[in-house]
Design an enzyme around this catalytic site. Structure first.
Site, mmCIF file in Angstrom:
data_model
loop_
_atom_site.group_PDB
_atom_site.id
_atom_site.type_symbol
_atom_site.label_atom_id
_atom_site.label_comp_id
_atom_site.label_asym_id
_atom_site.label_seq_id
_atom_site.Cartn_x
_atom_site.Cartn_y
_atom_site.Cartn_z
ATOM 1 N N LYS A 12 18.883 27.497 50.807
ATOM 2 C CA LYS A 12 18.598 28.734 50.067
ATOM 3 C C LYS A 12 17.098 28.901 49.819
ATOM 4 O O LYS A 12 16.520 29.944 50.129
ATOM 5 C CB LYS A 12 19.336 28.729 48.707
ATOM 6 N N ARG A 91 26.045 31.208 39.746
ATOM 7 C CA ARG A 91 26.713 29.987 40.186
ATOM 8 C C ARG A 91 28.090 29.828 39.566
ATOM 9 O O ARG A 91 28.759 28.824 39.825
ATOM 10 C CB ARG A 91 25.863 28.787 39.773
ATOM 11 N N ARG A 130 14.981 15.562 51.387
ATOM 12 C CA ARG A 130 14.193 16.677 50.838
ATOM 13 C C ARG A 130 13.020 16.142 50.008
ATOM 14 O O ARG A 130 13.164 15.206 49.250
ATOM 15 C CB ARG A 130 15.072 17.567 49.949
ATOM 16 N N ARG A 163 13.055 14.866 44.155
ATOM 17 C CA ARG A 163 13.570 15.328 42.862
ATOM 18 C C ARG A 163 14.550 14.301 42.313
ATOM 19 O O ARG A 163 15.352 13.760 43.057
ATOM 20 C CB ARG A 163 14.308 16.671 43.063
ATOM 21 N N ARG A 174 26.710 16.977 41.778
ATOM 22 C CA ARG A 174 26.352 18.373 42.016
ATOM 23 C C ARG A 174 27.293 19.017 43.025
ATOM 24 O O ARG A 174 27.627 20.193 42.917
ATOM 25 C CB ARG A 174 24.898 18.482 42.494
HETATM 26 P P1 ADP Z 1 18.695 24.669 48.677
HETATM 27 O O1 ADP Z 1 17.625 25.533 48.061
HETATM 28 O O2 ADP Z 1 19.870 25.446 49.162
HETATM 29 O O3 ADP Z 1 19.101 23.534 47.791
HETATM 30 P P2 ADP Z 1 16.575 23.819 50.542
HETATM 31 O O4 ADP Z 1 16.095 25.094 51.108
HETATM 32 O O5 ADP Z 1 15.724 23.116 49.569
HETATM 33 O O6 ADP Z 1 18.088 23.997 49.982
HETATM 34 O O7 ADP Z 1 16.896 22.839 51.771
HETATM 35 C C1 ADP Z 1 17.419 21.523 51.560
HETATM 36 C C2 ADP Z 1 16.732 20.552 52.514
HETATM 37 O O8 ADP Z 1 17.145 20.801 53.857
HETATM 38 C C3 ADP Z 1 15.216 20.647 52.519
HETATM 39 O O9 ADP Z 1 14.727 19.345 52.725
HETATM 40 C C4 ADP Z 1 14.923 21.571 53.710
HETATM 41 O O10 ADP Z 1 13.644 21.304 54.284
HETATM 42 C C5 ADP Z 1 16.040 21.203 54.678
HETATM 43 N N1 ADP Z 1 16.526 22.347 55.487
HETATM 44 C C6 ADP Z 1 16.675 23.637 55.098
HETATM 45 N N2 ADP Z 1 17.216 24.390 56.081
HETATM 46 C C7 ADP Z 1 17.427 23.545 57.122
HETATM 47 C C8 ADP Z 1 17.987 23.706 58.446
HETATM 48 N N3 ADP Z 1 18.455 24.894 58.883
HETATM 49 N N4 ADP Z 1 18.050 22.613 59.246
HETATM 50 C C9 ADP Z 1 17.606 21.406 58.795
HETATM 51 N N5 ADP Z 1 17.090 21.191 57.573
HETATM 52 C C10 ADP Z 1 16.996 22.238 56.734
HETATM 53 P P1 ADP Z 2 19.702 23.368 44.679
HETATM 54 O O1 ADP Z 2 18.806 24.398 45.310
HETATM 55 O O2 ADP Z 2 19.498 22.021 45.280
HETATM 56 O O3 ADP Z 2 21.129 23.766 44.633
HETATM 57 P P2 ADP Z 2 18.531 24.300 42.231
HETATM 58 O O4 ADP Z 2 17.089 24.051 42.257
HETATM 59 O O5 ADP Z 2 19.035 25.662 42.535
HETATM 60 O O6 ADP Z 2 19.233 23.221 43.177
HETATM 61 O O7 ADP Z 2 19.145 23.883 40.816
HETATM 62 C C1 ADP Z 2 18.882 22.630 40.237
HETATM 63 C C2 ADP Z 2 19.743 22.464 38.998
HETATM 64 O O8 ADP Z 2 19.413 23.482 38.044
HETATM 65 C C3 ADP Z 2 21.240 22.622 39.225
HETATM 66 O O9 ADP Z 2 21.852 21.413 39.649
HETATM 67 C C4 ADP Z 2 21.708 23.045 37.828
HETATM 68 O O10 ADP Z 2 21.781 21.926 36.956
HETATM 69 C C5 ADP Z 2 20.568 23.925 37.344
HETATM 70 N N1 ADP Z 2 20.816 25.345 37.703
HETATM 71 C C6 ADP Z 2 20.157 26.093 38.602
HETATM 72 N N2 ADP Z 2 20.657 27.343 38.676
HETATM 73 C C7 ADP Z 2 21.674 27.391 37.768
HETATM 74 C C8 ADP Z 2 22.609 28.387 37.370
HETATM 75 N N3 ADP Z 2 22.604 29.610 37.922
HETATM 76 N N4 ADP Z 2 23.513 28.054 36.425
HETATM 77 C C9 ADP Z 2 23.529 26.848 35.841
HETATM 78 N N5 ADP Z 2 22.694 25.856 36.175
HETATM 79 C C10 ADP Z 2 21.768 26.109 37.142
#
Ligand code: ADP
Ligand code: ADP
Ligand code: ZN
Length: 214
Positions: A12, A91, A130, A163, A174
């Site tokens: 995302k 979420r 990541r 992180r 999660r």
């Molecule tokens: P989210 O915001 O959904 O938690 P991230 O965008 O941070 O996910 O991506 C999670 C991890 O996967 C990061 O280390 C990112 O660089 C990697 N990543 C994201 N998209 C891809 C993809 N299409 N193929 C391989 N790795 C990816």
């Molecule tokens: P990821 O991209 O890996 O899914 P985020 O950075 O979006 O993680 O979120 C990190 C943490 O922040 C989540 O595990 C949750 O604890 C909290 N969080 C983020 N967005 C929300 C939401 N919309 N509602 C509740 N908790 C949230």
């Protein structure tokens, strides 16, 4: 205006950053807002820290209050003129319903919900590799999306860290939370008629091309 949905590690944040660059959209990441609040030790930060560290969602009332305050302060600024991407919100079903209220309150509309579809084993590999910029929040991957210089953010020169909640014990929790509380939103937005599925497993440039088509 779009919502980017998907489990932790689906891509995302990565896709949101590319959409910001290409279309001048404004990214709203509740995860980033919480991490900023934690750093600045605001009221939301103190509450969020506890839940995030255990891999739970921050309770709906705090999350909704935070995003509502954020929108009240920012929605009329220049940065929002081309539209926005919600990354990590809503979420839960309660958050989605509240978002519908907020939309009518601020007079905007969600045009599409893009769901990044991806199996669990891939997510675990993504989250363990990541690395996140401690200063600007941009995310990298040690294998799939490395920075130009190891340990340093391309965008701002900040330090790249693992992180705390990307450690394996917390990732497992999660993912459980995702299945229980967030996955039901796929049905919710399918019924609304605005859900678009994108394969999240392919190369990140190909994922971006699919999103661009939508
Ligand atoms: P989210 O915001 O959904 O938690 P991230 O965008 O941070 O996910 O991506 C999670 C991890 O996967 C990061 O280390 C990112 O660089 C990697 N990543 C994201 N998209 C891809 C993809 N299409 N193929 C391989 N790795 C990816
Ligand atoms: P990821 O991209 O890996 O899914 P985020 O950075 O979006 O993680 O979120 C990190 C943490 O922040 C989540 O595990 C949750 O604890 C909290 N969080 C983020 N967005 C929300 C939401 N919309 N509602 C509740 N908790 C949230
Ligand atoms: Zn940075």
């Amino acid at each position: 205006n779009i919502i980017l949905m998907g489990p932790p590690g689906a891509g995302k944040g990565t896709q949101a950053a590319k959409l910001v660059e290409k279309y001048g959209l404004k990214q709203i990441s509740t995860g980033d807002l919480f991490r900023k609040a934690i750093k600045e030790e605001t009221k939301f930060g103190v509450i969020a820290k506890y839940f995030i560290s255990f891999g739970y969602l921050v309770p709906d009332d705090f999350t909704i209050q935070m995003i509502q305050e954020y929108l009240e302060e920012n929605i009329n600024t220049e940065e929002f003129k081309n539209g926005f991407i919600l990354d990590g919100f809503p979420r839960t079903i309660i958050q989605a319903r509240k978002l519908a209220d907020i939309c009518s309150m601020f007079n905007f509309k969600i045009d599409a919900v893009i769901n990044l579809d991806i199996p669990e084993d891939v997510l675990v590999k993504r989250l363990s590799g990541r690395r996140t910029c401690a200063d600007c929040g941009k995310s990298y991957h040690i294998v799939y999306n490395p920075p130009k210089k190891e340990g340093v953010c391309d965008a701002c020169g900040g330090e790249l860290i693992l992180r705390d909640d990307d450690k394996p014990e917390t990732v497992e929790q999660r993912l459980r939370v995702y299945h229980e509380q967030t996955q039901p939103l796929i049905d919710y937005y399918t019924k609304e008629g605005i859900l678009k599925e994108v394969d999240g497993t392919i190369d990140l440039e190909d994922v971006f091309a699919e999103i661009t088509k939508i």
